[in-house]
Design an enzyme around this catalytic site. Structure first.
Site, PDB file in Angstrom:
ATOM      1  N   SER A  68      29.524  36.029  -5.757  1.00  0.00           N
ATOM      2  CA  SER A  68      30.986  35.996  -5.779  1.00  0.00           C
ATOM      3  C   SER A  68      31.575  34.766  -5.097  1.00  0.00           C
ATOM      4  O   SER A  68      32.743  34.456  -5.299  1.00  0.00           O
ATOM      5  CB  SER A  68      31.540  37.254  -5.107  1.00  0.00           C
ATOM      6  OG  SER A  68      30.964  37.404  -3.818  1.00  0.00           O
ATOM      7  N   HIS A 104      35.134  37.256   1.575  1.00  0.00           N
ATOM      8  CA  HIS A 104      35.211  35.910   0.980  1.00  0.00           C
ATOM      9  C   HIS A 104      36.175  34.993   1.699  1.00  0.00           C
ATOM     10  O   HIS A 104      37.274  35.413   2.062  1.00  0.00           O
ATOM     11  CB  HIS A 104      35.633  36.035  -0.487  1.00  0.00           C
ATOM     12  CG  HIS A 104      34.739  36.949  -1.269  1.00  0.00           C
ATOM     13  ND1 HIS A 104      35.088  38.234  -1.578  1.00  0.00           N
ATOM     14  CD2 HIS A 104      33.501  36.756  -1.762  1.00  0.00           C
ATOM     15  CE1 HIS A 104      34.096  38.811  -2.251  1.00  0.00           C
ATOM     16  NE2 HIS A 104      33.112  37.934  -2.367  1.00  0.00           N
ATOM     17  N   ASP A 119      39.547  38.039   1.852  1.00  0.00           N
ATOM     18  CA  ASP A 119      39.357  39.493   1.914  1.00  0.00           C
ATOM     19  C   ASP A 119      38.248  39.793   2.926  1.00  0.00           C
ATOM     20  O   ASP A 119      37.967  38.953   3.782  1.00  0.00           O
ATOM     21  CB  ASP A 119      39.095  40.089   0.515  1.00  0.00           C
ATOM     22  CG  ASP A 119      37.809  39.579  -0.126  1.00  0.00           C
ATOM     23  OD1 ASP A 119      36.972  38.972   0.598  1.00  0.00           O
ATOM     24  OD2 ASP A 119      37.620  39.783  -1.343  1.00  0.00           O
TER      25      ASP A 119
END
Ligand SMILES: *[C@@H]1O[C@H](CO)[C@@H](O)[C@H](O)[C@H]1NC(C)=O
Ligand SMILES: *[C@@H]1O[C@H](CO)[C@@H](O)[C@H](O)[C@H]1NC(C)=O
Ligand SMILES: *[C@@H]1O[C@H](CO)[C@@H](O)[C@H](O)[C@H]1NC(C)=O
Ligand SMILES: *[C@@H]1O[C@H](CO)[C@@H](O)[C@H](O)[C@H]1NC(C)=O
Length: 377
Positions: free
Chosen positions: A40, A324, A321
């Site tokens: 991600s 990340h 978040d």
């Protein structure tokens, strides 16, 4: 008259091939293409249409990205987005899931949120494209490129000039080793053994990439996983880092750096590998005032709550978040990865030098051709 014409024809072609074509195939980029493998931290939309995968194609993800939410797990650009811009690409490298109609000759992004080096990583929580599957997808791309360029050999020659960016391994800890209720790895392996097993599997994939044309690798180490907001809130440490989750990925980094040294020795004739040390932390002087809390309001699993308003001053936040980094932090790490000679941040060189070295090698071979041509005339 005729020979004059020939000279005028030859000169621009030589000029083009020596100083232009090799690193300016796509307008002005310093390499013709970039292929991205990872999780991600680099995903740009591969998970969007996968069943039960980690998702980020909703607001407030992407609120600072020119096209809004795209499946990037941050508010704006990822680190590799910024690196490709620094390399001179005008467009972002398209995700594998959406390459139809885009120019795959400039590269493809295979990264998938949740993905790990190990196949079972994140499997408990959803479907992800693990590193092995990313390689499988890449073989599809290589054969398409061979189709476009006319042969597998021509494709290999072309791919030799591309940059291969590999940033993977965080989930093998966060969504595997650190979750003993769901995965047995921490019972089977010591941190040292686990890091070695991961590096072993990673190295097989890097060798497989070499077989299908990769010659220039950027291998990104893991960050301080014990300092991400998710770890801090899970362990209730009152804002300070979780030491026992920082230590195992540090061993991975040491092993990854020695793999880079080993491969640079083993492939000194044809390949270059660099290691990026991602354990950078905010020193409080760099404009990041919040380094242990997320900018967006969180759901239970650590992603942003859809449509909730994020923090106002997000360029002061290291984290977007629970997992990340913010675009602001990505900008800092991307810039250092690209250009920070002799800083210890990159080893044995930064991305800019990696790219320039190749250019020098190409220039030398072009000069050789030029001198042969003038000797024979
Ligand atoms: C897919 O790619 C096309 C063309 O490159 C672009 O216009 C479109 O927005 C992309 N779709 C997604 C979901 O990223
Ligand atoms: C992981 O999956 C890939 C792709 O499906 C496969 O080639 C590889 O053998 C698997 N590795 C292990 C250790 O099972
Ligand atoms: C990465 O950088 C940190 C901080 O400078 C250092 O302590 C660590 O040893 C480095 N890791 C590697 C693998 O070089
Ligand atoms: C940025 O936001 C954080 C959290 O709301 C706050 O503590 C901090 O004071 C803010 N900084 C500025 C300069 O407004």
């Amino acid at each position: 008259m005729e020979s004059m014409f020939k000279i005028w024809l030859v000169m621009p072609i030589l000029f083009l091939s020596s100083s232009y074509l090799h690193y300016c195939v796509n307008g002005k980029s310093q390499v013709p293409c970039v292929f991205i493998f990872g999780d991600s931290l680099s995903d740009s939309g591969n998970n969007n249409n996968l069943p039960s995968s980690p998702k980020s194609n909703y607001k407030p993800y992407g609120i600072d990205f020119p096209f809004g939410p795209t499946g990037r797990f941050t508010n704006g650009r990822t680190a590799v987005d910024i690196i490709t811009q620094l390399l001179g690409f005008e467009k972002f490298i398209p995700p594998f899931a959406n390459t139809s109609g885009s120019d795959i000759l400039k590269g493809v992004n295979h990264a998938s949120g949740g993905a790990g080096i190990r196949n079972e990583t994140s499997k408990v929580t959803g479907f992800v494209i693990s590193l092995g599957l990313q390689l499988t997808n890449h073989r599809v791309i290589v054969s398409q490129i061979a189709g476009r360029l006319g042969s597998l050999e021509k494709a290999q020659q072309y791919l030799n000039k591309c940059l291969y960016y590999v940033n993977i391994g965080s989930n093998d800890y966060i969504n595997n080793y650190f979750r003993p209720q769901l995965y047995p790895t921490s019972h089977i392996y010591s941190p040292q053994q686990y890091a070695e097993a991961l590096i072993q599997e990673l190295s097989l994939n890097l060798l497989a990439l070499h077989d299908i044309g990769a010659r220039k690798y950027v291998l990104v180490g893991l960050g301080r996983l014990g300092c991400i907001p998710n770890a801090i809130s899970n362990h209730g440490t009152d804002g300070s880092c979780v030491d026992e989750e920082n230590a195992p990925p540090f061993i991975f980094n040491v092993e990854l750096k020695s793999l880079v040294d080993h491969f640079n020795y083993k492939f000194s004739a044809d390949s270059k590998f660099i290691f990026i040390n991602s354990t950078l932390e905010s020193d409080g002087q760099d404009g990041f005032f919040v380094s242990n809390a997320p900018c967006c309001p969180l759901r239970l699993i650590g992603g942003c709550i859809p449509d909730e308003r994020p923090c106002y001053n997000r360029s002061e936040y290291v984290f977007w978040d629970a997992f990340h980094p913010s675009e602001a932090w990505n900008l800092l790490t991307a810039t250092r990865s690209y250009n920070s000679p002799n800083s210890g941040f990159t080893s044995p060189m930064d991305i800019k030098q990696l790219v320039e070295q190749e250019t020098k090698m190409e220039l030398e071979s072009t000069n050789e051709i030029t001198s042969k041509l003038s000797a024979s005339s």
